[in-house]
Design a protein around this motif. Structure first.
Motif, PDB file in Angstrom:
ATOM      1  N   ASN A 245       0.828  -1.198   0.000  1.00  0.00           N
ATOM      2  CA  ASN A 245       0.000   0.000   0.000  1.00  0.00           C
ATOM      3  C   ASN A 245       0.869   1.256   0.000  1.00  0.00           C
ATOM      4  O   ASN A 245       2.080   1.197   0.191  1.00  0.00           O
ATOM      5  CB  ASN A 245      -0.974  -0.009   1.188  1.00  0.00           C
ATOM      6  CG  ASN A 245      -0.236   0.077   2.521  1.00  0.00           C
ATOM      7  OD1 ASN A 245       0.380   1.084   2.848  1.00  0.00           O
ATOM      8  ND2 ASN A 245      -0.299  -1.000   3.307  1.00  0.00           N
ATOM      9  N   SER A 284      -5.826  -0.916  -6.113  1.00  0.00           N
ATOM     10  CA  SER A 284      -7.022  -0.694  -5.291  1.00  0.00           C
ATOM     11  C   SER A 284      -7.112   0.740  -4.793  1.00  0.00           C
ATOM     12  O   SER A 284      -8.209   1.214  -4.458  1.00  0.00           O
ATOM     13  CB  SER A 284      -7.052  -1.664  -4.108  1.00  0.00           C
ATOM     14  OG  SER A 284      -5.976  -1.398  -3.215  1.00  0.00           O
ATOM     15  N   ASN A 285      -5.990   1.446  -4.699  1.00  0.00           N
ATOM     16  CA  ASN A 285      -6.076   2.875  -4.332  1.00  0.00           C
ATOM     17  C   ASN A 285      -5.327   3.759  -5.315  1.00  0.00           C
ATOM     18  O   ASN A 285      -4.842   4.836  -4.971  1.00  0.00           O
ATOM     19  CB  ASN A 285      -5.587   3.108  -2.900  1.00  0.00           C
ATOM     20  CG  ASN A 285      -4.129   2.726  -2.696  1.00  0.00           C
ATOM     21  OD1 ASN A 285      -3.383   2.483  -3.652  1.00  0.00           O
ATOM     22  ND2 ASN A 285      -3.700   2.683  -1.456  1.00  0.00           N
ATOM     23  N   HIS A 288      -6.218   7.506  -5.704  1.00  0.00           N
ATOM     24  CA  HIS A 288      -7.173   7.854  -4.666  1.00  0.00           C
ATOM     25  C   HIS A 288      -6.550   8.885  -3.730  1.00  0.00           C
ATOM     26  O   HIS A 288      -5.386   8.753  -3.339  1.00  0.00           O
ATOM     27  CB  HIS A 288      -7.569   6.622  -3.850  1.00  0.00           C
ATOM     28  CG  HIS A 288      -8.409   5.653  -4.610  1.00  0.00           C
ATOM     29  ND1 HIS A 288      -8.999   4.561  -4.013  1.00  0.00           N
ATOM     30  CD2 HIS A 288      -8.771   5.598  -5.925  1.00  0.00           C
ATOM     31  CE1 HIS A 288      -9.675   3.875  -4.930  1.00  0.00           C
ATOM     32  NE2 HIS A 288      -9.550   4.493  -6.087  1.00  0.00           N
ATOM     33  N   ASP A 291      -6.920   6.799   1.731  1.00  0.00           N
ATOM     34  CA  ASP A 291      -6.812   5.357   1.859  1.00  0.00           C
ATOM     35  C   ASP A 291      -8.191   4.769   2.157  1.00  0.00           C
ATOM     36  O   ASP A 291      -9.056   5.430   2.739  1.00  0.00           O
ATOM     37  CB  ASP A 291      -5.845   4.994   2.996  1.00  0.00           C
ATOM     38  CG  ASP A 291      -4.410   5.369   2.663  1.00  0.00           C
ATOM     39  OD1 ASP A 291      -4.054   5.342   1.469  1.00  0.00           O
ATOM     40  OD2 ASP A 291      -3.657   5.692   3.596  1.00  0.00           O
ATOM     41  N   ASN A 294     -13.354   4.909  -2.046  1.00  0.00           N
ATOM     42  CA  ASN A 294     -14.077   4.350  -3.183  1.00  0.00           C
ATOM     43  C   ASN A 294     -14.071   5.420  -4.265  1.00  0.00           C
ATOM     44  O   ASN A 294     -15.060   6.088  -4.506  1.00  0.00           O
ATOM     45  CB  ASN A 294     -15.499   3.971  -2.760  1.00  0.00           C
ATOM     46  CG  ASN A 294     -16.342   3.495  -3.927  1.00  0.00           C
ATOM     47  OD1 ASN A 294     -15.825   3.053  -4.961  1.00  0.00           O
ATOM     48  ND2 ASN A 294     -17.650   3.599  -3.786  1.00  0.00           N
ATOM     49  N   THR A 341      -7.766  -6.896  -6.828  1.00  0.00           N
ATOM     50  CA  THR A 341      -8.341  -5.675  -6.275  1.00  0.00           C
ATOM     51  C   THR A 341      -9.691  -5.979  -5.632  1.00  0.00           C
ATOM     52  O   THR A 341     -10.012  -5.441  -4.561  1.00  0.00           O
ATOM     53  CB  THR A 341      -8.499  -4.599  -7.365  1.00  0.00           C
ATOM     54  OG1 THR A 341      -7.205  -4.202  -7.821  1.00  0.00           O
ATOM     55  CG2 THR A 341      -9.221  -3.375  -6.826  1.00  0.00           C
ATOM     56  N   TYR A 345     -10.699  -5.187  -1.764  1.00  0.00           N
ATOM     57  CA  TYR A 345     -11.894  -4.471  -1.317  1.00  0.00           C
ATOM     58  C   TYR A 345     -12.723  -5.295  -0.328  1.00  0.00           C
ATOM     59  O   TYR A 345     -13.222  -4.762   0.672  1.00  0.00           O
ATOM     60  CB  TYR A 345     -12.765  -4.074  -2.510  1.00  0.00           C
ATOM     61  CG  TYR A 345     -12.370  -2.765  -3.151  1.00  0.00           C
ATOM     62  CD1 TYR A 345     -12.312  -1.596  -2.411  1.00  0.00           C
ATOM     63  CD2 TYR A 345     -12.072  -2.693  -4.506  1.00  0.00           C
ATOM     64  CE1 TYR A 345     -11.966  -0.386  -2.990  1.00  0.00           C
ATOM     65  CE2 TYR A 345     -11.713  -1.487  -5.110  1.00  0.00           C
ATOM     66  CZ  TYR A 345     -11.668  -0.341  -4.339  1.00  0.00           C
ATOM     67  OH  TYR A 345     -11.307   0.847  -4.920  1.00  0.00           O
ATOM     68  N   GLN A 375     -15.346   0.470   1.174  1.00  0.00           N
ATOM     69  CA  GLN A 375     -14.782  -0.731   0.582  1.00  0.00           C
ATOM     70  C   GLN A 375     -15.874  -1.655   0.049  1.00  0.00           C
ATOM     71  O   GLN A 375     -15.733  -2.262  -1.010  1.00  0.00           O
ATOM     72  CB  GLN A 375     -13.927  -1.467   1.610  1.00  0.00           C
ATOM     73  CG  GLN A 375     -12.700  -0.692   2.062  1.00  0.00           C
ATOM     74  CD  GLN A 375     -11.643  -0.597   0.977  1.00  0.00           C
ATOM     75  OE1 GLN A 375     -10.902  -1.542   0.745  1.00  0.00           O
ATOM     76  NE2 GLN A 375     -11.568   0.534   0.316  1.00  0.00           N
TER      77      GLN A 375
END
Length: 400
Positions: A245, A284-285, A288, A291, A294, A341, A345, A375
Motif C-alpha cells: 500500500n 485498489s487505491n 485515490h 486510503d 471508493n 483488487t 476491497y 470498501q
C-alpha cells in the motif's frame, strides 16, 4: 517520511532504556554503539496500529562529540520492535530467521533503506528523509514506471525464507471468518443473527446510516466467490511484499524536486505469495486521495503503463522468454490486477467491520464504519463492472 508523533517528553524511560540496550549491541564501527541517553531524540511513527516503530535522531551536539561523518554514518535510525507468539512465529507467519532474511535481502538489493542491525527483539534501518507515496505520484508516468521496476525486481528475488507466511496468508480469511463467526455470528444468512449489527442498534443515528447496507452482506459467500476466481487465474508465486500500500512506499526527491529514489518498507507480511496480491494492493487505491476510499478504478490503458514497465523489467532480469509465457501477458496481468483488487476491497470491508466491533465505543468507531462502507461499495461496483466488461465470465470459463 510519515508524520511523526510523540516528542521526547512523552517517551517512556523504559523505551529509552530498551533503545540504549539495542544500540549497545551494534558493532563498534557504528557510531550508534557509543550513544548515551542524551545523544538522541525519539519520536514515534503514525503508521496505523503499529506502536512498536520509532525514529531516533542524533542531536547536533552528539554529532560533534561522536565525530559524525556523512554518508558513512547514519544521523537517524528507525527501530521496529518485534512480537512473536509462543511458537516463535509472528501473526503473519514469519519466524525471526524469515524476518532477518527478508530485511537483509531487500537492503542488499537497495529496495529498502539500509539494514543496520537485527536481533531477536527488533530490527533497525537507516532513517531516510522522504515522503509517503501519494495520489499525485500516480499522475506522474516516470514515478509510476519507477515503482513498477522496483516491484519487478522485488518479485525476481530468491529469498531464503520458509513457506509459513504463505500458508498463513492462504488460511487467514478462512480462519478469521471462522473465529469471528463463532464470536460475533458473522456469516449468518439472517441479518438479525449477525451480532456485529447489534452494536449499531445502540446508536440510532449510526444505525440509520449503515444498518441496511451491512445487513445484506454475506461475507463468506463473497470471499469464496473471489477465491474461486483467484484459483482459476493461478497467479504465479513470487517473493511478494504482500502489503504493497501507499504507506509502505517512500519517495525521495532531489533539491530540484525531481524523483531520486523510491524505497519500500514494512515487510511484516512479506512472503512467497501470488503476484496478483501486490498488483491488487497497488491498483485498489490508484489515484485515490484517501486510503480505503471508493474513488474509482483505472482503465485497462492506465494499468498498462505500470504493467508493461513491470513486464519489461522482468524480461531484462529473466530473459525475453519471460514475455512468451501466457501468465506473463499483459492481458493476464490486467486480469490479476482486477481480481486481486476485488480481494483487497472485500478484505477492506471485513477489516472495517472487524475494527468497528472492537472500537465502537471509542471515537474511532464511525471511521471504521466508513472504511467498511467505502470498501463494500467499491467491491460491489467493481464486481458489476468486471461482469459487464466480460472479465469475470471469461475467468469463470478457465479450468481450476
Amino acid at each position: 517520511m510519515a508524520e511523526l508523533l510523540e516528542q521526547r517528553s512523552s517517551i517512556s524511560l523504559q523505551l529509552i532504556d530498551a533503545l540504549l540496550e539495542v544500540f549497545g549491541e551494534f558493532n563498534q564501527l557504528n557510531i550508534w554503539s557509543k550513544v548515551t541517553k542524551d545523544d538522541f531524540t525519539v519520536k514515534r511513527f503514525d503508521l496505523g496500529n503499529d506502536s512498536n516503530l520509532c525514529c531516533c535522531q542524533l542531536t547536533e551536539t552528539a554529532k560533534s562529540k561522536l565525530n559524525f561523518s556523512s554518508p558513512k554514518d547514519c544521523e537517524g535510525v528507525v527501530v521496529k520492535f518485534l512480537t512473536f507468539g509462543d511458537n516463535g512465529i509472528t501473526d503473519n507467519g514469519l519466524s525471526l530467521a524469515d524476518i532477518v532474511a527478508v530485511n537483509t535481502v531487500l537492503s542488499i538489493n537497495q529496495i529498502s533503506p539500509k539494514l543496520l542491525f537485527a536481533n531477536s527483539k527488533c530490527y533497525v534501518h537507516e532513517y531516510i528523509k522522504s515522503r509517503i507515496y501519494t495520489f499525485e505520484n500516480d499522475d506522474n508516468p516516470e514515478v509510476v514506471k519507477c515503482l513498477a521496476r522496483i516491484l519487478a525486481k522485488f518479485h525476481s528475488l530468491d529469498a531464503p525464507i520458509s513457506n509459513n507466511a504463505y500458508k498463513t496468508s492462504q488460511k487467514s480469511y478462512e480462519d478469521f471468518f471462522n473465529r469471528r463467526k463463532h464470536i460475533y455470528g458473522w456469516g449468518n444468512t439472517e441479518a438479525t443473527g449477525q451480532k456485529y449489527l447489534k452494536a449499531l442498534e445502540n446508536h440510532p443515528e449510526i444505525k440509520e446510516q449503515y444498518y441496511d447496507e451491512f445487513a445484506k452482506i454475506d461475507y463468506h459467500s463473497e470471499i469464496v466467490y473471489v477465491q474461486n476466481l483467484k484459483e482459476r487465474l493461478d497467479s504465479p508465486i513470487v517473493f511478494a511484499h504482500s502489503d504493497f500500500n501507499r504507506g509502505n512506499r517512500l519517495v525521495v526527491k532531489d533539491s530540484k524536486d525531481q524523483l531520486e529514489k523510491i524505497y519500500l518498507i514494512d515487510f511484516d507480511a512479506t512472503s512467497m505469495n501470488n503476484r496478483g496480491v501486490d498488483f491488487g494492493d497497488y491498483f485498489s487505491n490508484y489515484r485515490h486521495r484517501e486510503d480505503f476510499a471508493n474513488e474509482g478504478f483505472p482503465s485497462d490503458e492506465d494499468m498498462a503503463l505500470f504493467l508493461n514497465e513491470y513486464r519489461e523489467k522482468c524480461a531484462q532480469i529473466f530473459g525475453t522468454e519471460f514475455l512468451d509465457k501466457k501468465e506473463n501477458s499483459l492481458e493476464h496481468m490486467i486480469d490479476e490486477a482486477k481480481i486481486y483488487t476485488l480481494g483487497s476491497y472485500i478484505g477492506g470491508t471485513f477489516f472495517g467491520l472487524m475494527w468497528y466491533q472492537e472500537a465502537h465505543d471509542t471515537g474511532k468507531g464511525q471511521y471504521f464504519l466508513n472504511v467498511a462502507k467505502n470498501q463494500s461499495r467499491g467491491y460491489n461496483r467493481l464486481k458489476k463492472r468486471f461482469i459487464e466488461d466480460g472479465t469475470i465470465p471469461r475467468i469463470l470459463q478457465m479450468p481450476k
